[in-house]
Design an enzyme around this catalytic site. Structure first.
Site, PDB file in Angstrom:
ATOM      1  N   TYR A 111       0.847  -1.185   0.000  1.00 25.51           N
ATOM      2  CA  TYR A 111       0.000   0.000   0.000  1.00 25.51           C
ATOM      3  C   TYR A 111       0.886   1.240   0.000  1.00 25.51           C
ATOM      4  O   TYR A 111       2.005   1.187  -0.501  1.00 25.51           O
ATOM      5  CB  TYR A 111      -1.028  -0.051   1.164  1.00 25.51           C
ATOM      6  N   ARG A 164      -8.842  10.453  -8.050  1.00 27.04           N
ATOM      7  CA  ARG A 164      -8.004  11.130  -7.047  1.00 27.04           C
ATOM      8  C   ARG A 164      -7.216  10.070  -6.284  1.00 27.04           C
ATOM      9  O   ARG A 164      -7.506   9.737  -5.144  1.00 27.04           O
ATOM     10  CB  ARG A 164      -8.905  11.946  -6.104  1.00 27.04           C
ATOM     11  N   LYS A 182      -5.826  -2.265  -1.242  1.00 21.70           N
ATOM     12  CA  LYS A 182      -6.691  -2.085  -0.071  1.00 21.70           C
ATOM     13  C   LYS A 182      -7.301  -3.416   0.356  1.00 21.70           C
ATOM     14  O   LYS A 182      -7.406  -3.707   1.544  1.00 21.70           O
ATOM     15  CB  LYS A 182      -7.790  -1.089  -0.443  1.00 21.70           C
ATOM     16  N   GLU A 253     -13.471   4.362  -2.913  1.00 18.74           N
ATOM     17  CA  GLU A 253     -12.085   4.720  -2.604  1.00 18.74           C
ATOM     18  C   GLU A 253     -11.500   5.640  -3.677  1.00 18.74           C
ATOM     19  O   GLU A 253     -11.615   5.347  -4.871  1.00 18.74           O
ATOM     20  CB  GLU A 253     -11.258   3.420  -2.553  1.00 18.74           C
ATOM     21  N   ASP A 254     -10.922   6.730  -3.240  1.00 20.38           N
ATOM     22  CA  ASP A 254     -10.187   7.631  -4.123  1.00 20.38           C
ATOM     23  C   ASP A 254     -11.014   8.181  -5.287  1.00 20.38           C
ATOM     24  O   ASP A 254     -10.525   8.306  -6.421  1.00 20.38           O
ATOM     25  CB  ASP A 254      -8.891   6.953  -4.619  1.00 20.38           C
ATOM     26  N   ASP A 276     -14.079   5.245   2.518  1.00 25.71           N
ATOM     27  CA  ASP A 276     -12.983   5.225   3.491  1.00 25.71           C
ATOM     28  C   ASP A 276     -12.271   6.569   3.583  1.00 25.71           C
ATOM     29  O   ASP A 276     -11.813   6.955   4.655  1.00 25.71           O
ATOM     30  CB  ASP A 276     -11.973   4.124   3.138  1.00 25.71           C
ATOM     31  N   ASP A 277     -12.166   7.286   2.465  1.00 25.18           N
ATOM     32  CA  ASP A 277     -11.464   8.575   2.497  1.00 25.18           C
ATOM     33  C   ASP A 277     -12.176   9.558   3.426  1.00 25.18           C
ATOM     34  O   ASP A 277     -11.551  10.409   4.046  1.00 25.18           O
ATOM     35  CB  ASP A 277     -11.381   9.182   1.090  1.00 25.18           C
ATOM     36  N   ASN A 416      -0.518  13.250   3.142  1.00 28.20           N
ATOM     37  CA  ASN A 416       0.387  12.237   2.582  1.00 28.20           C
ATOM     38  C   ASN A 416       0.821  12.653   1.186  1.00 28.20           C
ATOM     39  O   ASN A 416       0.096  13.386   0.519  1.00 28.20           O
ATOM     40  CB  ASN A 416      -0.344  10.887   2.467  1.00 28.20           C
TER      41      ASN A 416
END
Ligand code: NAD
Length: 566
Positions: A111, A164, A182, A253-254, A276-277, A416
């Protein structure tokens, strides 16, 4: 017993004993069934493997040692990633044995940060497909595509549209590395059986022209689908999943934030889904605040929070903080008044005409302020939370102001990767003379200051989402609620030991992640029962039942399984 073979765990896919019986090369080429040189003499006869393998039978331990040695010989992290994915493609149990036994070493490869590089290079390093690709050209036949997935018992789906990816932006279909990675974490951290997981890439094109122009790009070389056509494709996917995999939880996700908030609101009360974000990040950050309060004293409802960045992470955290403050007795309005935001245009305040809808609940009355330092001085926060993706924004004057305003300033620099962090651990501790309670998104080494060692915590989402997923899977909960993330955050904070706190560490060691996930899953399951969302009756010892459902990467004893099936 040969090797360390075990009977199948509760949620494992059964070895197919009806219809076409897999044998010989079909088994060796199926990563879920394959055990390579560890197949016993008896299995080699039963499964028609004799001659297809070299004669010496190895244990899984020896295979794992060999894999680890080869992994460590790779020249760089991308090569290590390619090695691990290839292992996963050949022999899943061995892959998880190696990953789980060396989790601290493997996590940064499977990851973030390495997975980001792998996504950028996905087309160039492509070897074997993994997961499902559903493209803008597939409107009207999504259900048909789901039928092509060879397993019927899917419990966890991670889907992205690649717009993203981490802090890297639009990588189109190459973002597939994210759902794949993930889901590996779901298995490694919480024991979700890999055979019940499904990575999905919703390829709606990409606006990344460099990517589209690469002849090895794996996705549709066209610009992104938007508007009604996009929504119709996502709708079709959600309907088809509910029909084909009715037990699955869908994790978004993303997605970029203009779709992420919208889709979450649209689906969260109709399907078993979460983002999750937004929600996982909120869980891990709230857990960090709860732990920090064990050091500072006081209640969450007394805190004044100032966020840098008002996107998925920031608004997600604030929404969950508001729910937690309401549990402590505040009204929703009073709780929101304790959360303030600075975005790229300054303080988010009432009357600003340029605010996206998700920021409006936090647009309080205030005179306009342009800089973060001005906001710190004016609002006197007890905690600052950096989720802007903009590095170095917690400057020395900002951190020193926090140290002047608070005995123990809470400073979370969550952006990050490491290069984007709002400040480093050394800066946070040095500029506050060791008084900061610091956590970051990416890991930082311990810091020595005035003879004392400070260990910064990493607000890693992996503390939360695998356990939440396991709790949902274990209960078949119909929806994923805020109360579940609240319970997950409280549980995570409760697992931090006094020894951890003594060195400034506000998260438990990642080495304890399986134990952490089992406890979080149990807490989430309790909420599912309390809210009447569970599909199965509550067992007496919930924690023990959750633990028995956790996948272990031990080899199965096919000889026993086949004998029992006959
Ligand atoms: P996002 O794009 O949804 O939001 C980013 C926000 O930052 C936007 O509101 C934007 O206006 C604001 N911003 C941009 N430049 C700014 C500036 N100069 N000053 C102030 N605000 C600015 O992204 P996101 O999903 O919310 O993620 C943001 C960051 O948080 C990323 O770096 C991500 O890696 C990190 N993150 C960390 C964790 C974790 O530590 N567990 C989890 C999720 C996200």
């Amino acid at each position: 017993m040969i090797n360390n073979k075990h009977e199948s765990a509760a949620l494992r896919q059964p070895f197919p004993t009806e219809g076409a019986f897999p044998a010989g090369a079909d088994i060796l080429h199926n990563p879920i069934l394959n055990q390579g040189t560890a197949f016993s003499e008896e299995e080699r006869d039963l499964l028609k493997l004799r001659g297809l393998l070299p004669p010496r039978v190895l244990t899984q331990e020896l295979q794992a040692e060999r894999a680890l040695r080869n992994f460590r010989k790779k020249a760089n992290d991308l090569e290590k990633y390619i090695f691990l994915i290839s292992l996963e493609d050949r022999n899943e149990a061995l892959f998880y044995r190696v990953v789980m036994d060396n989790l601290m070493e493997m996590m940064p490869i499977i990851y973030t940060p390495t997975v980001g590089l792998a996504c950028q290079e996905y087309g160039n390093i492509f070897r074997r497909p993994r997961g499902l690709y559903i493209s803008a050209n597939d409107r009207g036949r999504v259900a048909e595509i789901l039928e092509n997935w060879p397993y019927t018992d899917v419990r966890v789906i991670v889907i992205t549209d690649g717009e993203r990816i981490l802090g890297l932006g639009d990588l189109g279909a190459q973002g597939m590395g994210i759902p794949v990675g993930k889901l590996s974490l779901y298995t490694a951290c919480a024991g979700i059986d890999p055979a019940t997981t499904l990575p999905v890439m919703l390829d709606v094109g990409t606006n990344n022209e460099a990517m589209r122009d690469n002849p090895f790009y794996i996705g549709l070389p066209q610009s992104r689908l938007r508007g009604e056509a996009y929504d119709a494709l996502v709708d079709e996917f959600m309907t088809a999943v509910a029909h084909r995999f009715p037990q699955a939880v869908v994790q978004f996700e993303d997605f970029s934030n203009h779709n992420a908030f919208r889709l979450l609101q649209k689906y969260r009360h109709h399907y078993r889904t979460f983002n999750d974000d937004i929600q996982g990040t909120a869980g891990v950050a709230l857990a960090g605040l709860f732990s920090a309060l064990r050091l500072t004293g006081g209640t969450l409802a007394e805190q004044q929070l100032l966020f840098l960045g008002a996107g998925e992470a920031g608004i997600g955290i604030a929404d969950l903080v508001v729910s937690a403050m309401m549990q402590e007795g505040l009204t929703a309005e009073a709780a929101r008044q304790r959360c303030w935001f600075v975005d790229s245009r300054g303080l988010v305040a009432a009357g600003r005409g340029d605010l996206a809808v998700h920021k409006l609940p936090y647009a309080h009355d205030h005179t306009p302020l342009t800089t973060f330092l001005e906001a710190v001085e004016a609002l006197q926060p007890t905690a600052i939370i950096g989720v802007s993706g903009m590095p170095k924004m917690f400057t020395q004057p900002v951190v020193e102001a926090m140290a002047r305003l608070n005995e123990r300033p809470i400073i979370f620099a969550l952006s990050n990767p490491t290069s984007r962090s709002e400040c480093t651990a050394v800066e946070a501790y040095t500029w506050t003379d060791g008084r900061a309670i610091f956590a970051s998104g990416s890991p930082f080494d311990p810091v020595e200051l005035n003879g004392q060692t400070y260990v910064p915590g990493q607000g890693n989402n992996s503390y939360i989402f695998p356990g939440v997923g396991l709790g949902i899977v274990a209960t078949g909960a119909r929806h994923v609620t805020d109360e579940m993330f609240l319970a997950a955050a409280q549980t995570l904070a409760g697992l931090v030991t006094p020894d951890d706190l003594a060195i400034g560490l506000i998260y438990p060691s990642l080495k304890r992640i399986r134990e952490v996930s089992a406890h979080i899953a149990t807490a989430v399951a309790e909420v599912a029962y309390k809210q009447g969302l569970a599909a199965v009756p509550r067992p007496e010892n919930l924690l023990a039942v959750v633990q028995t459902q956790m996948y272990q990467p031990t080899y199965r004893n096919y000889a026993h399984e086949l004998a029992a099936a006959r």
